[in-house]
Design a protein around this motif. Structure first.
Motif, PDB file in Angstrom:
ATOM      1  N   GLU A 145       6.237   6.326 -13.734  1.00  5.95           N
ATOM      2  CA  GLU A 145       5.784   5.519 -14.777  1.00  5.95           C
ATOM      3  C   GLU A 145       6.059   4.198 -14.504  1.00  5.95           C
ATOM      4  O   GLU A 145       5.226   3.205 -14.991  1.00  5.95           O
ATOM      5  CB  GLU A 145       6.694   5.936 -15.903  1.00  5.95           C
ATOM      6  N   TYR A 148       3.570   5.400  -5.687  1.00  6.39           N
ATOM      7  CA  TYR A 148       3.310   5.386  -7.103  1.00  6.39           C
ATOM      8  C   TYR A 148       2.337   6.457  -7.880  1.00  6.39           C
ATOM      9  O   TYR A 148       2.602   7.027  -8.701  1.00  6.39           O
ATOM     10  CB  TYR A 148       3.023   3.959  -7.648  1.00  6.39           C
ATOM     11  N   THR A 149       1.290   6.276  -7.075  1.00  5.15           N
ATOM     12  CA  THR A 149       0.203   7.363  -7.477  1.00  5.15           C
ATOM     13  C   THR A 149       0.575   8.768  -7.476  1.00  5.15           C
ATOM     14  O   THR A 149       0.244   9.422  -8.032  1.00  5.15           O
ATOM     15  CB  THR A 149      -1.346   6.889  -6.975  1.00  5.15           C
ATOM     16  N   THR A 150       0.714   9.212  -5.991  1.00  2.04           N
ATOM     17  CA  THR A 150       1.168  10.550  -5.515  1.00  2.04           C
ATOM     18  C   THR A 150       2.255  10.988  -6.485  1.00  2.04           C
ATOM     19  O   THR A 150       2.036  12.169  -6.829  1.00  2.04           O
ATOM     20  CB  THR A 150       1.561  10.286  -4.186  1.00  2.04           C
ATOM     21  N   ASN A 151       3.545  10.538  -6.665  1.00  2.00           N
ATOM     22  CA  ASN A 151       4.222  10.797  -7.578  1.00  2.00           C
ATOM     23  C   ASN A 151       4.298  10.433  -8.902  1.00  2.00           C
ATOM     24  O   ASN A 151       5.090  11.053  -9.872  1.00  2.00           O
ATOM     25  CB  ASN A 151       5.791  10.574  -6.917  1.00  2.00           C
ATOM     26  N   LYS A 152       2.988  10.138  -9.412  1.00  2.00           N
ATOM     27  CA  LYS A 152       2.877   9.742 -11.047  1.00  2.00           C
ATOM     28  C   LYS A 152       4.186   9.126 -11.642  1.00  2.00           C
ATOM     29  O   LYS A 152       4.570   9.307 -12.774  1.00  2.00           O
ATOM     30  CB  LYS A 152       2.398  11.201 -11.682  1.00  2.00           C
ATOM     31  N   VAL A 160       2.003   1.578  -3.538  1.00  2.00           N
ATOM     32  CA  VAL A 160       0.910   1.932  -4.432  1.00  2.00           C
ATOM     33  C   VAL A 160       0.637   3.488  -4.165  1.00  2.00           C
ATOM     34  O   VAL A 160       0.623   4.359  -5.143  1.00  2.00           O
ATOM     35  CB  VAL A 160      -0.490   1.508  -4.433  1.00  2.00           C
ATOM     36  N   ASN A 161       0.780   4.017  -2.947  1.00  2.00           N
ATOM     37  CA  ASN A 161       0.611   5.518  -2.472  1.00  2.00           C
ATOM     38  C   ASN A 161       1.726   6.394  -3.185  1.00  2.00           C
ATOM     39  O   ASN A 161       1.422   7.249  -3.746  1.00  2.00           O
ATOM     40  CB  ASN A 161       0.492   5.694  -1.253  1.00  2.00           C
ATOM     41  N   ASN A 188       0.893  -1.073   0.109  1.00  2.00           N
ATOM     42  CA  ASN A 188      -0.011   0.005  -0.031  1.00  2.00           C
ATOM     43  C   ASN A 188       0.912   1.417  -0.092  1.00  2.00           C
ATOM     44  O   ASN A 188       0.675   2.312  -0.715  1.00  2.00           O
ATOM     45  CB  ASN A 188      -1.003  -0.004   1.209  1.00  2.00           C
ATOM     46  N   ASN A 242      -3.907  -2.651  -8.429  1.00  2.00           N
ATOM     47  CA  ASN A 242      -3.729  -1.223  -8.303  1.00  2.00           C
ATOM     48  C   ASN A 242      -3.053  -0.860  -9.883  1.00  2.00           C
ATOM     49  O   ASN A 242      -2.703   0.614  -9.867  1.00  2.00           O
ATOM     50  CB  ASN A 242      -3.128  -0.545  -7.281  1.00  2.00           C
ATOM     51  N   LYS A 243      -2.806  -1.557 -10.589  1.00  2.00           N
ATOM     52  CA  LYS A 243      -2.371  -1.211 -11.739  1.00  2.00           C
ATOM     53  C   LYS A 243      -0.820  -0.419 -11.941  1.00  2.00           C
ATOM     54  O   LYS A 243      -0.564   0.277 -12.520  1.00  2.00           O
ATOM     55  CB  LYS A 243      -3.402  -0.348 -12.732  1.00  2.00           C
ATOM     56  N   VAL A 244      -0.048  -0.986 -10.913  1.00  2.00           N
ATOM     57  CA  VAL A 244       1.418  -0.416 -10.627  1.00  2.00           C
ATOM     58  C   VAL A 244       2.173  -1.004 -11.667  1.00  2.00           C
ATOM     59  O   VAL A 244       2.262  -2.335 -11.630  1.00  2.00           O
ATOM     60  CB  VAL A 244       1.684  -0.528  -9.232  1.00  2.00           C
TER      61      VAL A 244
END
Length: 179
Positions: A31, A25-29, A22-23, A19, A59-61
């Motif tokens: 690739e 990855y998504t927060t910092n956009k 994931v956080n 988690n 979560n599509k990471v």
């Protein structure tokens, strides 16, 4: 490591790690991320690896992974899982010498009669290579095993050959070795 307890990462900790990834990855956009599985023997806790990877996938990471392992616990199916699910692209496996030297140094205690850890690691190396995973064999060099490593290099050349995804290198265990 004899007598040292094996402590596995709990499912809750694995979920927390996933988690966190994931956080970030998504927060910092991001690739893509790269994960390295190591510490003791990562294959002692395949469940933690699967838990982390399952959450990343859900979560599509986008990720790849690498591993440092003794190579003993792989099976053909686990090699396939490592490639297709864990996105394992590289593994480092350490060998300390030819069969007799390796088996003596490792001194695995929970084997069945007739088991040969060295031959198992070589077979598993071939499985990993057949999956297209880059395998680097690290040869641990000390004064006592230099001549044996020369024999091992010739053995690896005969037994495994020169696939593009295979390499061998020597690491000196103590800096005061020279010559």
């Amino acid at each position: 490591e004899k007598g040292t307890p094996r402590i596995k990462m709990s499912k809750k900790t694995a979920e927390d790690v996933a988690n966190f990834i994931v956080n970030e990855y998504t927060t910092n956009k991001l690739e893509e991320i790269s994960i390295q599985w190591f510490g003791g023997e990562p294959l002692y806790n395949v469940e933690a690896i699967d838990t982390i990877v399952d959450i990343l996938i859900a979560n599509k990471v986008k990720f790849t992974s690498s591993m440092i392992s003794n190579g003993l616990l792989f099976t053909p199916q686990l090699c396939h899982t490592a490639k297709t699910k864990w996105n394992l692209i590289h593994i480092q496996i350490t060998l300390d010498g030819t069969k007799d030297v390796y088996n003596k140094i490792k001194n695995y205690t929970n084997l069945n009669s007739g088991d040969n850890p060295f031959e198992t690691v070589i077979a598993n190396t071939k499985y990993l290579l057949s999956e297209g995973i880059q395998v680097s064999i690290r040869l641990n060099a000390e004064l006592y095993n230099i001549d044996d490593l020369k024999i091992l290099i010739k053995y690896l050349d005969r037994e495994i050959g020169h696939p593009k995804n295979f390499s061998v290198y020597i690491a000196m265990l103590f800096e005061n070795i020279s010559g």
